[in-house]
Design a protein around this motif. Structure first.
Motif, mmCIF file in Angstrom:
data_model
loop_
_atom_site.group_PDB
_atom_site.id
_atom_site.type_symbol
_atom_site.label_atom_id
_atom_site.label_comp_id
_atom_site.label_asym_id
_atom_site.label_seq_id
_atom_site.Cartn_x
_atom_site.Cartn_y
_atom_site.Cartn_z
ATOM 1 N N UNK A 41 -113.870 59.428 -15.089
ATOM 2 C CA UNK A 41 -113.727 59.480 -13.741
ATOM 3 C C UNK A 41 -112.331 59.547 -13.498
ATOM 4 N N UNK A 42 -111.584 60.371 -12.533
ATOM 5 C CA UNK A 42 -110.324 60.480 -12.113
ATOM 6 C C UNK A 42 -110.221 59.944 -10.939
ATOM 7 N N UNK A 43 -109.008 59.889 -10.403
ATOM 8 C CA UNK A 43 -108.612 59.496 -9.025
ATOM 9 C C UNK A 43 -107.325 60.121 -8.762
ATOM 10 N N UNK A 44 -107.145 60.700 -7.437
ATOM 11 C CA UNK A 44 -106.116 61.164 -7.081
ATOM 12 C C UNK A 44 -105.772 61.131 -5.560
ATOM 13 N N UNK A 45 -104.543 61.282 -5.095
ATOM 14 C CA UNK A 45 -104.213 61.011 -3.467
ATOM 15 C C UNK A 45 -105.034 62.384 -2.919
ATOM 16 N N UNK A 46 -106.024 62.288 -1.960
ATOM 17 C CA UNK A 46 -106.485 63.332 -1.540
ATOM 18 C C UNK A 46 -105.756 63.663 -0.179
ATOM 19 N N UNK A 47 -105.481 62.529 0.595
ATOM 20 C CA UNK A 47 -104.362 62.794 1.858
ATOM 21 C C UNK A 47 -103.529 61.604 2.154
ATOM 22 N N UNK A 48 -102.718 61.814 3.056
ATOM 23 C CA UNK A 48 -102.113 60.780 3.262
ATOM 24 C C UNK A 48 -101.380 60.864 4.779
ATOM 25 N N UNK A 49 -101.457 59.918 5.612
ATOM 26 C CA UNK A 49 -101.210 60.314 6.996
ATOM 27 C C UNK A 49 -99.336 60.528 7.157
ATOM 28 N N UNK A 50 -98.891 60.297 6.004
ATOM 29 C CA UNK A 50 -97.319 60.265 5.986
ATOM 30 C C UNK A 50 -96.985 61.310 4.913
ATOM 31 N N UNK A 90 -115.757 62.789 -10.993
ATOM 32 C CA UNK A 90 -116.189 62.942 -12.640
ATOM 33 C C UNK A 90 -115.386 64.153 -13.042
ATOM 34 N N UNK A 91 -114.794 64.227 -14.093
ATOM 35 C CA UNK A 91 -114.314 65.320 -14.958
ATOM 36 C C UNK A 91 -115.425 66.170 -15.249
ATOM 37 N N UNK A 92 -115.422 67.642 -15.020
ATOM 38 C CA UNK A 92 -116.347 68.378 -15.494
ATOM 39 C C UNK A 92 -117.584 68.580 -14.330
ATOM 40 N N UNK A 93 -117.193 67.920 -13.312
ATOM 41 C CA UNK A 93 -118.186 68.136 -12.183
ATOM 42 C C UNK A 93 -119.484 67.599 -12.373
ATOM 43 N N UNK A 94 -120.513 68.035 -11.785
ATOM 44 C CA UNK A 94 -121.938 67.882 -11.636
ATOM 45 C C UNK A 94 -122.478 66.483 -10.868
ATOM 46 N N UNK A 95 -121.295 66.062 -10.390
ATOM 47 C CA UNK A 95 -121.540 64.669 -9.544
ATOM 48 C C UNK A 95 -120.757 64.695 -8.326
ATOM 49 N N UNK A 96 -121.231 64.242 -7.156
ATOM 50 C CA UNK A 96 -120.433 64.332 -6.050
ATOM 51 C C UNK A 96 -119.139 63.444 -5.939
ATOM 52 N N UNK A 97 -118.156 63.648 -5.319
ATOM 53 C CA UNK A 97 -116.861 62.885 -5.103
ATOM 54 C C UNK A 97 -117.044 61.866 -4.154
ATOM 55 N N UNK A 98 -116.068 60.911 -4.158
ATOM 56 C CA UNK A 98 -116.179 59.798 -3.385
ATOM 57 C C UNK A 98 -114.756 59.307 -2.878
#
Length: 170
Positions: A41-50, A90-98
């Motif tokens: 599982x990977x995490x990244x910044x999707x958006x930021x108000x700033x 999830x790396x490789x996909x196949x699962x929805x993101x959250x």
């Protein structure tokens, strides 16, 4: 469809400080943990108000699944205070993101700076305007609860008259 679920996560944190734990698990449509799921599982910044971006996220950004669950326990956001959205996938996909939305506020004081500098004044004459300083964290967010004494001094053999220590109230 199989999906990612955050069963524990912070809703707020402080700039440059480790966030509370994010617990991520893979579930089936009924919400049962799908223990057969493996991978990362990977995490990244999707958006930021700033205007923050992925370079503002620090810590271990990829974690291996163990029985379809994992924890992110060392993440930090370093940037401007505001609302940030982190996306777990999830790396490789196949699962929805959250996504996880959280509010980042200023961090610990890093430095103070003149907001209103002293005006050029002849020797023995009072400054024409008040000298004002502001406390900032490591990303130049104003630290609004900093209430301590700040001392102004002069070097090179000059003398300074008047009040030169004052409480800073951001």
């Amino acid at each position: 469809a199989t999906k990612l679920v955050l069963s524990a996560r912070p809703t707020s944190g402080y700039n440059r400080q480790t966030l509370s734990n994010f617990h991520v698990k893979v579930t089936d449509p009924e919400g049962n943990v799908n223990t057969a799921t493996t991978g990362d599982i990977s995490v990244a910044v999707n958006s930021a108000s700033n205007g923050g971006n992925t370079t503002n996220l620090y810590g271990t950004k990829t974690q291996a699944l163990t029985s379809a669950e994992t924890d992110f326990s060392d993440l930090q956001i370093r940037g401007t205070a505001g609302t940030w959205v982190l996306r777990f996938s999830k790396d490789g996909g196949g699962v929805s993101t959250v996504d996880a939305s959280l509010t980042i506020t200023y961090g610990a004081i890093d430095h103070i700076a003149f907001s209103q500098q002293p005006t050029l004044t002849a020797s023995g004459v009072e400054f024409g305007s008040a000298v004002t300083v502001t406390a900032y964290d490591g990303n130049d967010n104003v630290v609004t609860n900093y209430n301590h004494t700040v001392t102004l001094s002069v070097n090179k053999g000059a003398t300074f008259g008047g009040t030169y220590a004052h409480e800073l109230n951001n």
